[in-house]
Design an enzyme around this catalytic site. Sequence first.
Site, PDB file in Angstrom:
ATOM      1  N   TYR A  64       0.854  -1.199   0.000  1.00  0.00           N
ATOM      2  CA  TYR A  64       0.000   0.000   0.000  1.00  0.00           C
ATOM      3  C   TYR A  64       0.881   1.238   0.000  1.00  0.00           C
ATOM      4  O   TYR A  64       1.797   1.359   0.819  1.00  0.00           O
ATOM      5  CB  TYR A  64      -0.895  -0.006   1.250  1.00  0.00           C
ATOM      6  CG  TYR A  64      -1.812   1.194   1.333  1.00  0.00           C
ATOM      7  CD1 TYR A  64      -2.867   1.347   0.443  1.00  0.00           C
ATOM      8  CD2 TYR A  64      -1.616   2.179   2.301  1.00  0.00           C
ATOM      9  CE1 TYR A  64      -3.705   2.454   0.509  1.00  0.00           C
ATOM     10  CE2 TYR A  64      -2.459   3.285   2.378  1.00  0.00           C
ATOM     11  CZ  TYR A  64      -3.502   3.419   1.475  1.00  0.00           C
ATOM     12  OH  TYR A  64      -4.329   4.510   1.547  1.00  0.00           O
ATOM     13  N   ASP A  66       9.171   2.728   0.153  1.00  0.00           N
ATOM     14  CA  ASP A  66       8.135   3.416   0.907  1.00  0.00           C
ATOM     15  C   ASP A  66       8.416   3.120   2.382  1.00  0.00           C
ATOM     16  O   ASP A  66       8.091   2.040   2.884  1.00  0.00           O
ATOM     17  CB  ASP A  66       6.765   2.883   0.472  1.00  0.00           C
ATOM     18  CG  ASP A  66       5.617   3.464   1.288  1.00  0.00           C
ATOM     19  OD1 ASP A  66       5.882   4.036   2.358  1.00  0.00           O
ATOM     20  OD2 ASP A  66       4.467   3.325   0.846  1.00  0.00           O
ATOM     21  N   LYS A  73       4.317   9.471   8.798  1.00  0.00           N
ATOM     22  CA  LYS A  73       3.937   8.864  10.077  1.00  0.00           C
ATOM     23  C   LYS A  73       4.891   9.237  11.222  1.00  0.00           C
ATOM     24  O   LYS A  73       4.806  10.343  11.723  1.00  0.00           O
ATOM     25  CB  LYS A  73       3.808   7.354   9.911  1.00  0.00           C
ATOM     26  CG  LYS A  73       2.821   7.017   8.768  1.00  0.00           C
ATOM     27  CD  LYS A  73       1.895   5.927   9.107  1.00  0.00           C
ATOM     28  CE  LYS A  73       1.175   5.371   7.902  1.00  0.00           C
ATOM     29  NZ  LYS A  73      -0.198   5.821   7.761  1.00  0.00           N
TER      30      LYS A  73
HETATM   31  N1  PLP Z   1       2.528   4.032   2.427  1.00  0.00           N
HETATM   32  C1  PLP Z   1       2.303   3.222   3.467  1.00  0.00           C
HETATM   33  C2  PLP Z   1       3.233   2.064   3.696  1.00  0.00           C
HETATM   34  C3  PLP Z   1       1.238   3.463   4.327  1.00  0.00           C
HETATM   35  O1  PLP Z   1       1.009   2.621   5.349  1.00  0.00           O
HETATM   36  C4  PLP Z   1       0.416   4.600   4.095  1.00  0.00           C
HETATM   37  C5  PLP Z   1      -0.722   4.887   4.983  1.00  0.00           C
HETATM   38  O2  PLP Z   1      -1.154   4.116   5.789  1.00  0.00           O
HETATM   39  C6  PLP Z   1       0.687   5.421   2.997  1.00  0.00           C
HETATM   40  C7  PLP Z   1       1.746   5.106   2.178  1.00  0.00           C
HETATM   41  C8  PLP Z   1      -0.165   6.628   2.709  1.00  0.00           C
HETATM   42  O3  PLP Z   1       0.083   7.620   3.649  1.00  0.00           O
HETATM   43  P1  PLP Z   1      -1.056   8.727   3.940  1.00  0.00           P
HETATM   44  O4  PLP Z   1      -2.220   8.003   4.526  1.00  0.00           O
HETATM   45  O5  PLP Z   1      -0.397   9.670   4.896  1.00  0.00           O
HETATM   46  O6  PLP Z   1      -1.370   9.381   2.639  1.00  0.00           O
END
Ligand code: PLP
Length: 450
Positions: free
Chosen positions: A159, A261, A289
Amino acid sequence: MHRTMASSAETQKTAGAEGSRQWFERAKRVLAGGISSSARATTAGALPHPIYIERGAGSRIWDVDGNEYLDYLLSYGSIILGHGDAGLAVAASAQLDSGTMFGTCNIVEVELAEQLCGMVPSLELVRFANSGSEAMCGAIRAARGHTGKSKILKFEGHYHGWVDVLAVSNRPALAEAGAFEAPNSQAHSRGTPAGVVGDVIICPWNEPAILRAILDRHEGELAAVVAEPIVANNACVMPEPGYLELLREECTRRGIVLIYDEIVTGFRVATGGAQELFGVAPDLSVFSKALGGGLPISAFGGTRRIMDAVAANTVKHGGTYNGNPLCAAAALHTLRVLADNDVRARMNNVGEAIIDGIRRSAADCGVPCVVQGLGTMFQVIFGLTKSPRHYREVLPANTKRYAAFQTALLRSGLHVNSSGLACWFVSAAHDADDVRITIAAIDAAMRSVA
Ligand code: PLP
């Protein structure tokens, strides 16, 4: 008056009680679906509505009905120092007093960028944004601008946010996912343009031969390979030994930009994120985060070779709120705390004790499961007896048992992710007392689902 958590797991919470129900009814009249993010529809698991949280302090949160919970959701790992951290409050309050945004450059963003590049050696140049999704868009644009190519290889089940660019095959139903060796590119949502989806090539995680075959099929077309190095959104599936090395090698050989990521793993699993933990550096990385300790901020960056185009403004990246001093001050405080390895070691010990507790409790009750991840982020997967290697191996998990377990935990005062595909997080505020209460709650919940 708040109903406080007794130090016994026997205390039954009245989560989903009248206060939360009423707020949800009121919210639905003006907020689409009563929520501000699709994921929140189910954060309370089996309950017919979300829990409305009034306040948090340290490892704990309180709902509008006065129930107290030990928090292991921690805003999906963002609250890494605990709720209402005093140092963060001082840093943010000082900035509030002197102005929150000026729409031009400020000192704190420079100090924060220096801190960030100091903690993550692969970062030579960075840019700030406001959410993980947004920073992922920046990294993808930088990779496309650098290579002049448009296709992206993404792993099934990983994700990277809700935006069109990468919201493809996040959690596809098996019936729609296509062949294992050549998965379909499945839009995560209605409203995603077919052209954008067509630019995302999907590959199973931890499968070297399939990866090579897909890379061969798309030779000369790919701008980037993007991955969650620890798959937080697949119950903490870990990279198999040598797999990140393989990604690195193949990307280098083929002139593809490797993007990690690290939105969840950054500053959590090591000072320098998963890339430090595994000793394999990407070309670009994305953080959010834990970076902001609870305030909205994100960053993307990497080697000068790739980021120079962003610096020269041939690859555009903008944003009114980018690098605003309020969030940057909170982030700077958070990173300075997390630069101390002892902080993470303490978090890790707490998490490892809980992981041991889940394993012991499951064994005592004869409940088959695996617990995977690390001390600061982990998940229990019921119904499997060996750690899954990729998304399709996670799918046979017993989700009904996880739902019952999570509901039982919530009633005893543990707030954990309601999705068995996501994970539990530990903060620097969780302590030995919390571990004792948590393990007692886990024992009771495990007995109830055995
Ligand atoms: N990448 C990862 C691994 C995530 O867990 C998340 C959100 O949970 C995102 C990207 C997206 O971040 P945001 O919700 O701040 O847009």
